[in-house]
Design a protein around this motif. Structure first.
Motif, PDB file in Angstrom:
ATOM      1  N   MET A 292     -14.058  17.017   8.906  1.00  0.00           N
ATOM      2  CA  MET A 292     -15.213  17.617   9.573  1.00  0.00           C
ATOM      3  C   MET A 292     -15.556  16.800  10.807  1.00  0.00           C
ATOM      4  N   ASP A 293     -15.612  17.460  11.952  1.00  0.00           N
ATOM      5  CA  ASP A 293     -15.917  16.780  13.216  1.00  0.00           C
ATOM      6  C   ASP A 293     -14.987  15.593  13.452  1.00  0.00           C
ATOM      7  N   GLY A 294     -13.734  15.754  13.057  1.00  0.00           N
ATOM      8  CA  GLY A 294     -12.744  14.714  13.268  1.00  0.00           C
ATOM      9  C   GLY A 294     -12.819  13.566  12.292  1.00  0.00           C
ATOM     10  N   LYS A 295     -13.681  13.669  11.274  1.00  0.00           N
ATOM     11  CA  LYS A 295     -13.823  12.596  10.290  1.00  0.00           C
ATOM     12  C   LYS A 295     -13.471  13.113   8.896  1.00  0.00           C
ATOM     13  N   ILE A 296     -13.126  12.174   8.006  1.00  0.00           N
ATOM     14  CA  ILE A 296     -12.711  12.547   6.658  1.00  0.00           C
ATOM     15  C   ILE A 296     -13.926  12.711   5.751  1.00  0.00           C
ATOM     16  N   VAL A 297     -13.986  13.858   5.082  1.00  0.00           N
ATOM     17  CA  VAL A 297     -15.005  14.116   4.068  1.00  0.00           C
ATOM     18  C   VAL A 297     -14.441  13.655   2.726  1.00  0.00           C
ATOM     19  N   THR A 298     -15.238  12.910   1.969  1.00  0.00           N
ATOM     20  CA  THR A 298     -14.746  12.358   0.705  1.00  0.00           C
ATOM     21  C   THR A 298     -15.602  12.786  -0.471  1.00  0.00           C
ATOM     22  N   ALA A 299     -15.026  12.666  -1.653  1.00  0.00           N
ATOM     23  CA  ALA A 299     -15.749  12.922  -2.897  1.00  0.00           C
ATOM     24  C   ALA A 299     -15.477  11.767  -3.846  1.00  0.00           C
ATOM     25  N   LYS A 300     -16.508  11.271  -4.501  1.00  0.00           N
ATOM     26  CA  LYS A 300     -16.315  10.242  -5.506  1.00  0.00           C
ATOM     27  C   LYS A 300     -15.590  10.850  -6.707  1.00  0.00           C
ATOM     28  N   SER A 301     -14.606  10.140  -7.205  1.00  0.00           N
ATOM     29  CA  SER A 301     -13.864  10.671  -8.355  1.00  0.00           C
ATOM     30  C   SER A 301     -14.783  10.864  -9.557  1.00  0.00           C
ATOM     31  N   THR A 302     -15.827  10.040  -9.660  1.00  0.00           N
ATOM     32  CA  THR A 302     -16.755  10.185 -10.778  1.00  0.00           C
ATOM     33  C   THR A 302     -17.536  11.493 -10.706  1.00  0.00           C
ATOM     34  N   SER A 303     -17.633  12.090  -9.491  1.00  0.00           N
ATOM     35  CA  SER A 303     -18.332  13.372  -9.350  1.00  0.00           C
ATOM     36  C   SER A 303     -17.533  14.511  -9.965  1.00  0.00           C
ATOM     37  N   LEU A 304     -16.232  14.281 -10.177  1.00  0.00           N
ATOM     38  CA  LEU A 304     -15.366  15.300 -10.759  1.00  0.00           C
ATOM     39  C   LEU A 304     -15.225  15.147 -12.269  1.00  0.00           C
ATOM     40  N   ALA A 305     -15.817  14.064 -12.815  1.00  0.00           N
ATOM     41  CA  ALA A 305     -15.618  13.746 -14.225  1.00  0.00           C
ATOM     42  C   ALA A 305     -16.755  14.289 -15.088  1.00  0.00           C
ATOM     43  N   GLY A 306     -16.498  14.309 -16.393  1.00  0.00           N
ATOM     44  CA  GLY A 306     -17.530  14.713 -17.342  1.00  0.00           C
ATOM     45  C   GLY A 306     -17.493  16.191 -17.678  1.00  0.00           C
ATOM     46  N   ALA A 307     -18.294  16.549 -18.681  1.00  0.00           N
ATOM     47  CA  ALA A 307     -18.339  17.946 -19.133  1.00  0.00           C
ATOM     48  C   ALA A 307     -18.986  18.860 -18.097  1.00  0.00           C
ATOM     49  N   LYS A 308     -19.961  18.330 -17.345  1.00  0.00           N
ATOM     50  CA  LYS A 308     -20.628  19.107 -16.298  1.00  0.00           C
ATOM     51  C   LYS A 308     -20.546  18.345 -14.968  1.00  0.00           C
ATOM     52  N   PRO A 309     -19.379  18.357 -14.335  1.00  0.00           N
ATOM     53  CA  PRO A 309     -19.198  17.607 -13.083  1.00  0.00           C
ATOM     54  C   PRO A 309     -19.992  18.212 -11.935  1.00  0.00           C
ATOM     55  N   ARG A 310     -20.410  17.370 -11.007  1.00  0.00           N
ATOM     56  CA  ARG A 310     -21.106  17.876  -9.819  1.00  0.00           C
ATOM     57  C   ARG A 310     -20.157  18.619  -8.901  1.00  0.00           C
ATOM     58  N   ILE A 311     -18.871  18.276  -8.987  1.00  0.00           N
ATOM     59  CA  ILE A 311     -17.825  18.953  -8.211  1.00  0.00           C
ATOM     60  C   ILE A 311     -16.676  19.251  -9.161  1.00  0.00           C
ATOM     61  N   ARG A 312     -16.210  20.469  -9.195  1.00  0.00           N
ATOM     62  CA  ARG A 312     -15.076  20.805 -10.042  1.00  0.00           C
ATOM     63  C   ARG A 312     -13.785  20.621  -9.260  1.00  0.00           C
ATOM     64  N   ALA A 313     -12.817  19.996  -9.897  1.00  0.00           N
ATOM     65  CA  ALA A 313     -11.543  19.716  -9.224  1.00  0.00           C
ATOM     66  C   ALA A 313     -10.912  20.991  -8.675  1.00  0.00           C
ATOM     67  N   ASN A 314     -11.037  22.085  -9.406  1.00  0.00           N
ATOM     68  CA  ASN A 314     -10.444  23.354  -8.957  1.00  0.00           C
ATOM     69  C   ASN A 314     -11.110  23.910  -7.703  1.00  0.00           C
ATOM     70  N   ASP A 315     -12.345  23.432  -7.410  1.00  0.00           N
ATOM     71  CA  ASP A 315     -13.071  23.928  -6.238  1.00  0.00           C
ATOM     72  C   ASP A 315     -12.758  23.131  -4.969  1.00  0.00           C
ATOM     73  N   LEU A 316     -12.126  21.982  -5.100  1.00  0.00           N
ATOM     74  CA  LEU A 316     -11.890  21.131  -3.931  1.00  0.00           C
ATOM     75  C   LEU A 316     -11.160  21.840  -2.788  1.00  0.00           C
ATOM     76  N   PRO A 317     -10.166  22.694  -3.058  1.00  0.00           N
ATOM     77  CA  PRO A 317      -9.503  23.382  -1.940  1.00  0.00           C
ATOM     78  C   PRO A 317     -10.439  24.249  -1.108  1.00  0.00           C
ATOM     79  N   MET A 318     -11.625  24.616  -1.653  1.00  0.00           N
ATOM     80  CA  MET A 318     -12.572  25.454  -0.922  1.00  0.00           C
ATOM     81  C   MET A 318     -13.439  24.665   0.058  1.00  0.00           C
ATOM     82  N   VAL A 319     -13.480  23.348  -0.089  1.00  0.00           N
ATOM     83  CA  VAL A 319     -14.373  22.544   0.752  1.00  0.00           C
ATOM     84  C   VAL A 319     -14.091  22.742   2.235  1.00  0.00           C
ATOM     85  N   GLN A 320     -12.820  22.690   2.614  1.00  0.00           N
ATOM     86  CA  GLN A 320     -12.474  22.841   4.026  1.00  0.00           C
ATOM     87  C   GLN A 320     -12.869  24.220   4.548  1.00  0.00           C
TER      88      GLN A 320
END
Length: 367
Positions: A292-320
């Motif tokens: 985004m704007d020439g910079k890398i957008v990141t996600a903490k791996s812990t945000s993808l973990a757990g029974a109710k993650p804040r970010i689902r791994a399957n949704d990551l391709p939609m971020v861009q």
């Protein structure tokens, strides 16, 4: 008629452990220390890149083909002769710290150490990566007896320890645990764990770790080392590789240019890697998710973990896609970042970012 295939193909993650390493000339084994071994390929006294590359490429080929020491030795000896490194030779310390020393790469014992230390570390990294991928069905590891005819008493004391794959014990005691260590682990099911846990010779309690200190003679660094483990071997090769690869990957992306970074990140987020990295208990990785704007957008791996993650791994391709087609950018209520919204196929996606472009939340409103 197709010829029958014999044997098993070496798993890709084992081959990559050596393949992806950088060449690091070193005068002493203490020059490339601890977790650095997961990123750099080094051989003590191999101070010339041609020599070091000969060791690396030949060992990588032997691992890929499943060859043993003698087959590798037959191939490396002519290379050492061609490069002028076969037999006794004086080697000067490039740093000037130590006096000139004699090295002899023709000695079988020295070649065995070079070969087996790299092969066993690569196998351990591959075993650990597979353990992470399969731990739902095979949730436990058993420390198994060494094949050495002269086993170390400390290592024998760990034989029969049965612990979950993510138990902290495996962070320091996942074999090999020293030079020429032939210990290994066995990954088992819950049912087999239930059968074994009451038998003599097995324990489901982690041994109490005793620590000692070791001073690196090259750097002066003082580190804690578990008793019974050789200095420099007190880390899980697979876990070290995961850390260094993520760090190295992020560094490459920062200088790759936007188009190359976008393509590489899309391959990454569509791979099993984010899910596997998120499953590693006790570790947090900054995972590249978009540009985004020439910079890398990141996600903490812990945000993808757990029974109710804040970010689902399957949704990551939609971020861009959301970033590229966002219909609005608004400051969040905390004023620490902003929110992007994108509408795709009638579904509204919401992406909350910090000003440092770390993903706080990403969802499509579904529970």
């Amino acid at each position: 008629m197709r010829k029958p295939v014999r044997g098993f193909k070496t798993p890709a993650e084992i081959v990559r452990y050596v393949e992806e390493k950088n060449l690091r000339p070193a005068f002493s084994w203490q020059d490339v220390w601890g977790e650095e071994n997961a990123l750099n390929f080094a051989v003590a006294k191999a101070i010339e890149l041609d020599l070091l590359n000969a060791f690396k490429t030949s060992i990588q080929t032997s691992i890929e083909k499943g060859e043993g020491f003698e087959s590798w030795r037959e191939k490396i000896v002519p290379e050492l002769q061609r490069l002028g490194w076969y037999g006794r030779r004086k080697v000067e310390d490039p740093s000037g710290q130590w006096k000139t020393k004699i090295v002899d790469f023709s000695r079988p014992a020295r070649l065995q150490i070079i070969f087996w230390s790299n092969v066993r570390s690569a196998r351990a990294a591959g075993d650990w990566a597979r353990a992470q991928e399969t731990k739902r069905g095979l949730p436990y590891l058993v420390y198994t007896r060494t094949k050495s005819p002269d086993p170390r008493p400390e290592h024998l004391a760990w034989v029969g320890v049965i612990l979950p794959v993510d138990d902290p014990f495996w962070r320091t005691h996942f074999p090999p645990n020293g030079w020429n260590c032939k210990c290994s682990t066995l990954q088992i099911t819950q049912r087999r764990y239930d059968d074994m846990k009451g038998q003599d010779g097995f324990t489901t309690e982690a041994p109490q770790i005793e620590w000692t200190t070791f001073t690196n003679a090259r750097t002066g660094e003082v580190t804690r080392v578990p008793k019974g483990i050789d200095p420099g071997w007190g880390q899980n090769a697979g876990l070290s590789r995961a850390r260094t690869l993520v760090e190295n990957y992020s560094t490459r992306l920062a200088t790759a240019g936007e188009a190359a970074a976008r393509a590489s990140i899309q391959t990454f987020v569509n791979s099993p890697a984010p899910r596997v990295l998120a499953s590693i208990a006790g570790e947090t990785f900054d995972l590249p998710a978009a540009v985004m704007d020439g910079k890398i957008v990141t996600a903490k791996s812990t945000s993808l973990a757990g029974a109710k993650p804040r970010i689902r791994a399957n949704d990551l391709p939609m971020v861009q896609r959301v970033i590229d087609a966002a219909s609005a950018r608004e400051k969040s209520e905390t004023k620490k970042g902003f929110t992007l919204r994108g509408l795709f196929s009638g579904v509204r996606w919401v992406l909350a970012l910090t000003r440092a472009l770390e993903i706080l939340r990403f969802d499509n409103g579904e529970e």
